[in-house]
Design an enzyme around this catalytic site. Structure first.
Site, PDB file in Angstrom:
ATOM      1  N   TYR A  18      30.688  39.512  34.070  1.00 54.05           N
ATOM      2  CA  TYR A  18      31.264  40.649  35.218  1.00 54.05           C
ATOM      3  C   TYR A  18      30.850  41.322  35.679  1.00 54.05           C
ATOM      4  O   TYR A  18      30.939  43.135  35.821  1.00 54.05           O
ATOM      5  CB  TYR A  18      32.780  41.153  34.982  1.00 54.05           C
ATOM      6  CG  TYR A  18      33.735  39.882  34.255  1.00 54.05           C
ATOM      7  CD1 TYR A  18      34.351  39.357  35.760  1.00 54.05           C
ATOM      8  CD2 TYR A  18      34.232  39.494  32.909  1.00 54.05           C
ATOM      9  CE1 TYR A  18      34.911  38.038  34.679  1.00 54.05           C
ATOM     10  CE2 TYR A  18      34.681  39.329  32.791  1.00 54.05           C
ATOM     11  CZ  TYR A  18      35.702  38.047  33.364  1.00 54.05           C
ATOM     12  OH  TYR A  18      36.551  37.069  33.032  1.00 54.05           O
ATOM     13  N   TYR A 146      47.055  37.417  36.913  1.00 55.44           N
ATOM     14  CA  TYR A 146      45.675  36.741  36.297  1.00 55.44           C
ATOM     15  C   TYR A 146      45.630  35.632  35.271  1.00 55.44           C
ATOM     16  O   TYR A 146      45.879  36.031  34.238  1.00 55.44           O
ATOM     17  CB  TYR A 146      44.335  37.700  35.594  1.00 55.44           C
ATOM     18  CG  TYR A 146      43.082  37.195  35.189  1.00 55.44           C
ATOM     19  CD1 TYR A 146      42.194  36.844  35.918  1.00 55.44           C
ATOM     20  CD2 TYR A 146      42.827  37.322  34.012  1.00 55.44           C
ATOM     21  CE1 TYR A 146      40.999  36.461  35.302  1.00 55.44           C
ATOM     22  CE2 TYR A 146      41.555  36.363  33.040  1.00 55.44           C
ATOM     23  CZ  TYR A 146      40.785  36.445  33.730  1.00 55.44           C
ATOM     24  OH  TYR A 146      39.305  35.984  33.445  1.00 55.44           O
ATOM     25  N   ASP A 240      51.914  32.443  29.652  1.00 47.43           N
ATOM     26  CA  ASP A 240      50.678  33.382  29.397  1.00 47.43           C
ATOM     27  C   ASP A 240      51.001  34.917  28.550  1.00 47.43           C
ATOM     28  O   ASP A 240      50.521  35.312  29.270  1.00 47.43           O
ATOM     29  CB  ASP A 240      49.894  33.664  30.921  1.00 47.43           C
ATOM     30  CG  ASP A 240      48.391  33.295  30.536  1.00 47.43           C
ATOM     31  OD1 ASP A 240      48.235  33.679  29.312  1.00 47.43           O
ATOM     32  OD2 ASP A 240      47.567  33.833  31.515  1.00 47.43           O
ATOM     33  N   LYS A 269      43.408  35.308  22.034  1.00 46.07           N
ATOM     34  CA  LYS A 269      42.305  36.893  22.287  1.00 46.07           C
ATOM     35  C   LYS A 269      42.678  36.887  20.783  1.00 46.07           C
ATOM     36  O   LYS A 269      41.862  37.223  19.577  1.00 46.07           O
ATOM     37  CB  LYS A 269      43.372  37.379  23.146  1.00 46.07           C
ATOM     38  CG  LYS A 269      42.800  37.633  24.921  1.00 46.07           C
ATOM     39  CD  LYS A 269      42.927  38.864  25.507  1.00 46.07           C
ATOM     40  CE  LYS A 269      42.024  37.861  26.678  1.00 46.07           C
ATOM     41  NZ  LYS A 269      40.700  38.045  26.604  1.00 46.07           N
TER      42      LYS A 269
END
Length: 422
Positions: A18, A146, A240, A269
């Site tokens: 990014y 996202y 999600d 995560k």
């Protein structure tokens, strides 16, 4: 400041995430971590306000997880999951199914959140194909969402405000709409689905918080509305929970706050407590049964090389131990109170659009951030590691963050935002 040789020698060969490599501020060399602290090569210590992209829920270097990984490393670091299996993976699958509760029973392992969502999408499409229904190749997803950076997941992210607009002509087309937040928008989406449902495999949403899309919150009732719409129009519902899972919203899983369940859920995560890459796509028996067949073509043809990695599964089991033995959810609730009180003064700033908190997530939304790199430097100078994106400065610290570190972290954010317009 002294730059270690390994930085000077390696930096010309790395490509950062990014980042525009020509202008990006060089990354900070970290040499060790502990608790909520990152120790830099130059001797500075930073309080990590984002838990390494929301993963280190127990803080860094928790001894229970470290010991579990060491023991597993001595026994067996990895074997292929095709034709072989092992105790850490099977134990973890059983425990995840137990925590998610009846109705989410089958665990498919991958090694990243993006791939977990890709697998969920493949499951949903093939669920219909295996039953002879063709043409259900699209998904209903939502603006502000996202779901990852792979080609499949980029296609279900927000097409306008997301980061993947350059690839628009190469991406599959899906139905991206607004979340149904009230009766009028619910009725409009219900009407929309009357025509579109035969082309859709499922509905995909981040429950309660659209994370990387801007830390956008919605009420549990939105999830209940989506469950009703999925059932009414015969669609699979996919949650999600890569960001929201494992205590971040104040409950172990965000969907618990709505009192309903999805047909498929994705986790990653914080699954391993921020130690090793691991993700899981967990499906209901209803979904799994569509693949249970004597026909080889009905099998799910997906298998990451490091699927079910034994080290990662051992870390995840140890992380679940800590959720059972230590008061993580109570810590998340205490964090919520502290973040709400501590960030409240930011509302007084004319360039602040909103301050919002859910569980262990605190967000300051600005009108805009003119120079994000300069803002990050000011935060580092204040002794904290916070990585703003878009127009938000957010805090997602470890659930175990020390009270003094938390107070310092919050004060630093408020002080930096007060000093000058970002």
């Amino acid at each position: 400041m002294h730059t270690p040789d390994w930085v000077a020698q390696g930096q010309p060969h790395i490509w950062l995430p990014y980042a525009q490599m020509k202008t990006v501020t060089p990354p900070l060399p970290v040499v060790r971590s502990h608790g909520s602290r990152l120790e830099l090569a130059d001797g500075r210590s930073l309080i990590d306000g984002v838990a390494s992209w929301w993963t280190a829920c127990h803080g860094y270097n928790h001894p229970h997880i470290a010991q579990a990984v060491r023991a597993q490393l001595d026994a067996m670091p990895h074997v292929m999951f095709g034709g072989l299996t092992h105790e850490p993976a099977l134990t973890l699958a059983r425990r995840l199914a137990g925590l998610l509760g009846p109705g989410l029973d089958r665990v498919f392992y991958t090694d990243s959140g993006s791939v977990a969502v890709e697998v969920a999408m493949k499951m949903a499409v093939q669920f219909w194909l295996n039953q002879g229904e063709r043409g259900r190749s699209r998904f209903l997803a939502f603006r502000g969402g996202y779901h990852g950076d792979t080609f499949g997941t980029m296609a279900v992210c927000d097409p306008e405000d997301g980061m993947h607009s350059l690839y628009r002509g190469m991406l599959a087309e899906h139905d991206i709409v607004d979340l149904p937040r009230d009766d009028a928008s619910y009725a409009a989406l219900d009407h929309y689905l009357q025509a579109r449902a035969p082309q859709l495999a499922g509905i995909l949403v981040e429950p309660l918080v659209q994370g990387a899309g801007g830390m956008l919150l919605h009420e549990p009732d939105v999830l209940r509305r989506l469950r009703k719409l999925a059932d009414r129009h015969g669609l699979l519902l996919i949650f999600d929970e890569i960001f929201t899972g494992f205590g971040r919203t104040g409950t172990l899983f965000a969907f618990e706050q709505a009192g309903i369940k999805p047909d498929i859920i994705t986790l990653s995560k914080a699954l391993t407590g921020g130690t090793l890459p691991l993700a899981a796509t967990v499906a209901s028996n209803r979904v799994f049964d569509a693949f249970w067949s004597d026909n080889p073509a009905h099998a799910l043809m997906h298998g990451p090389t490091f699927m079910g990695n034994a080290l990662a599964c051992a870390a995840a089991n140890a992380s679940l131990d800590l959720f059972e033995s230590e008061p993580r959810l109570a810590q998340a609730q205490a964090l919520s109170v502290a973040l709400a009180a501590g960030l409240e003064p930011c509302r007084e700033l004319p360039w602040v659009r909103d301050v919002r908190v859910l569980g262990a997530i605190g967000v300051v939304e600005l009108d805009n951030i003119i120079d994000r790199e300069a803002l990050k430097r000011r935060l580092v100078d204040a002794g904290v590691w916070v990585r703003p994106f878009g127009n938000v400065v957010y805090l997602t610290p470890a659930l175990t963050i020390d009270g003094d570190d938390l107070a310092t972290l919050i004060r630093a954010v408020v002080a930096v935002l007060r000093q000058q317009r970002p």
